[in-house]
Write a protein that holds these residues in place. Structure first.
Motif, short mmCIF file in Angstrom:
data_model
loop_
_atom_site.label_atom_id
_atom_site.label_comp_id
_atom_site.label_asym_id
_atom_site.label_seq_id
_atom_site.Cartn_x
_atom_site.Cartn_y
_atom_site.Cartn_z
N ARG A 19 12.24 25.71 20.12
CA ARG A 19 11.95 26.96 19.41
C ARG A 19 10.52 27.42 19.65
O ARG A 19 10.25 28.62 19.74
CB ARG A 19 12.21 26.79 17.92
N SER A 20 9.60 26.48 19.77
CA SER A 20 8.19 26.85 19.95
C SER A 20 7.96 27.59 21.26
O SER A 20 7.02 28.37 21.40
CB SER A 20 7.29 25.61 19.89
N LYS A 21 8.84 27.34 22.24
CA LYS A 21 8.74 28.02 23.53
C LYS A 21 9.68 29.22 23.61
O LYS A 21 9.82 29.84 24.66
CB LYS A 21 9.02 27.04 24.66
N ASN A 22 10.36 29.52 22.49
CA ASN A 22 11.26 30.67 22.41
C ASN A 22 12.34 30.63 23.49
O ASN A 22 12.63 31.62 24.15
CB ASN A 22 10.47 31.97 22.51
N LEU A 23 12.94 29.44 23.65
CA LEU A 23 13.96 29.25 24.68
C LEU A 23 15.36 29.28 24.10
O LEU A 23 15.57 28.94 22.93
CB LEU A 23 13.74 27.91 25.40
N THR A 24 16.32 29.65 24.92
CA THR A 24 17.73 29.52 24.57
C THR A 24 18.50 29.12 25.82
O THR A 24 17.93 29.00 26.89
CB THR A 24 18.29 30.82 23.96
N GLN A 25 19.81 28.89 25.67
CA GLN A 25 20.65 28.40 26.77
C GLN A 25 20.07 27.09 27.30
O GLN A 25 19.96 26.90 28.51
CB GLN A 25 20.74 29.45 27.89
N ILE A 26 19.72 26.19 26.39
CA ILE A 26 19.05 24.95 26.80
C ILE A 26 19.44 23.79 25.90
O ILE A 26 19.65 23.94 24.70
CB ILE A 26 17.51 25.15 26.77
N LEU A 27 19.55 22.62 26.52
CA LEU A 27 19.79 21.35 25.84
C LEU A 27 18.66 20.39 26.23
O LEU A 27 18.29 20.32 27.39
CB LEU A 27 21.13 20.76 26.28
N VAL A 28 18.11 19.68 25.24
CA VAL A 28 17.14 18.62 25.52
C VAL A 28 17.67 17.32 24.92
O VAL A 28 17.99 17.25 23.73
CB VAL A 28 15.75 18.93 24.93
N VAL A 29 17.80 16.31 25.77
CA VAL A 29 18.26 14.98 25.36
C VAL A 29 17.07 14.02 25.44
O VAL A 29 16.33 14.04 26.44
CB VAL A 29 19.39 14.49 26.29
N VAL A 30 16.88 13.21 24.40
CA VAL A 30 15.83 12.20 24.44
C VAL A 30 16.47 10.83 24.18
O VAL A 30 17.07 10.59 23.13
CB VAL A 30 14.72 12.46 23.40
N ILE A 31 16.36 9.96 25.18
CA ILE A 31 16.93 8.62 25.12
C ILE A 31 15.84 7.64 24.70
O ILE A 31 14.74 7.66 25.28
CB ILE A 31 17.51 8.21 26.49
N ARG A 32 16.13 6.80 23.71
CA ARG A 32 15.12 5.83 23.26
C ARG A 32 15.57 4.40 23.53
O ARG A 32 16.65 3.99 23.12
CB ARG A 32 14.84 5.98 21.77
N TYR A 33 14.71 3.66 24.21
CA TYR A 33 14.86 2.22 24.34
C TYR A 33 13.88 1.57 23.36
O TYR A 33 12.67 1.74 23.49
CB TYR A 33 14.57 1.77 25.78
N PHE A 34 14.42 0.87 22.38
CA PHE A 34 13.60 0.28 21.32
C PHE A 34 12.73 -0.84 21.87
O PHE A 34 13.19 -1.71 22.60
CB PHE A 34 14.52 -0.24 20.22
N GLY A 35 11.45 -0.81 21.48
CA GLY A 35 10.50 -1.78 22.00
C GLY A 35 10.20 -2.95 21.08
O GLY A 35 9.36 -3.79 21.38
N GLY A 36 10.89 -3.01 19.93
CA GLY A 36 10.71 -4.14 19.03
C GLY A 36 9.81 -3.86 17.84
O GLY A 36 9.78 -4.63 16.88
N THR A 37 9.07 -2.76 17.89
CA THR A 37 8.19 -2.40 16.77
C THR A 37 8.65 -1.09 16.16
O THR A 37 8.79 -0.08 16.87
CB THR A 37 6.73 -2.23 17.26
N LYS A 38 8.88 -1.09 14.86
CA LYS A 38 9.30 0.13 14.18
C LYS A 38 8.13 1.12 14.15
O LYS A 38 6.99 0.73 13.91
CB LYS A 38 9.79 -0.18 12.78
N LEU A 39 8.45 2.38 14.34
CA LEU A 39 7.42 3.42 14.39
C LEU A 39 7.20 4.13 13.07
O LEU A 39 6.19 4.82 12.89
CB LEU A 39 7.77 4.46 15.47
N GLY A 40 8.15 3.97 12.14
CA GLY A 40 8.06 4.70 10.89
C GLY A 40 8.47 6.15 11.07
O GLY A 40 8.58 6.65 12.20
N VAL A 41 8.68 6.85 9.96
CA VAL A 41 9.15 8.23 10.02
C VAL A 41 8.18 9.13 10.78
O VAL A 41 8.57 9.85 11.71
CB VAL A 41 9.39 8.79 8.59
N SER A 42 6.91 9.09 10.42
CA SER A 42 5.94 9.97 11.09
C SER A 42 5.78 9.60 12.56
O SER A 42 5.62 10.49 13.42
CB SER A 42 4.58 9.90 10.38
#
Length: 203
Positions: A88-111
């Motif tokens: 939204r910050s770039k005012n885009l449409t017709q777009i999908l963003v996928v983010v894959i996470r590999y957990f590294g063993g340390t929790k990051l917390g909500v923030s």
């Protein structure tokens, strides 16, 4: 009238982000439908089957936009929402963003999670080539063969794109024309010619 142009990306881009051992792979895709989103997500889950999370967000549509984000097991609004906010910050449409996470063993917390998904999506989108495209109408024009020359001159005058030309008892011509130009096109009637808008959508 509403603006008849929009911004999207020209092609897929990707970026990686690391935080406390966790690895985030962000990939953007230009898309046209939720069906396409579903297919891409299925492929991503197969390819990254060993990842802890496959999160995403997308925006589809121009005047009426569909906006969705998905956390895929992360705490609520820590993944899908920050990804969506970057789109939204770039005012885009017709777009999908996928983010894959590999957990590294340390929790990051909500923030920490919010920041990681935000920065991953941002890095990916910062690499993208942004295109300005327009919303078009598809018009069906019906006329006798004797009027073909006059109709074609009008289509050319308004920079219409010919999609198909069907010769039956009457000729049926499908053209694509920029939405903001459609009213002016329709205000130039030719006797014996009928024109109807049969579809409106992205270029």
């Amino acid at each position: 009238m509403k603006e008849d142009f929009y911004f999207t990306i020209s092609e897929s881009t990707s970026a990686e982000y690391k935080e406390k051992g966790s690895r985030f792979i962000a990939i953007s895709y230009p898309v046209d439908s939720e069906k396409q989103v579903k297919e891409i997500l299925q492929e991503a889950r197969k390819k990254y089957y060993d990842a802890r999370h496959v999160c995403h967000a997308y925006i589809i549509g121009t005047e009426e936009r569909i906006m969705k984000g998905q956390d895929d097991g992360e705490p609520a609004h820590t993944a899908g929402t920050p990804i969506l906010n970057q789109i939204r910050s770039k005012n885009l449409t017709q777009i999908l963003v996928v983010v894959i996470r590999y957990f590294g063993g340390t929790k990051l917390g909500v923030s920490g999670l919010i920041e990681a998904y935000k920065e991953s999506a941002k890095a990916c989108l910062d690499k993208a080539t942004i295109l300005e495209k327009y919303v078009s109408d598809t018009l069906e024009i019906t006329f006798n063969a004797s009027l073909q020359g006059e109709v074609m001159r009008l289509v050319k005058e308004f920079n219409g794109e010919i999609l198909s030309l069907d010769y039956r008892d009457k000729i049926i011509l499908l053209i694509k024309i920029r939405k903001s130009i459609t009213p002016k096109f329709l205000q130039k009637p030719i006797v014996g010619v009928t024109s109807n808008i049969c579809k409106t959508g992205p270029e």
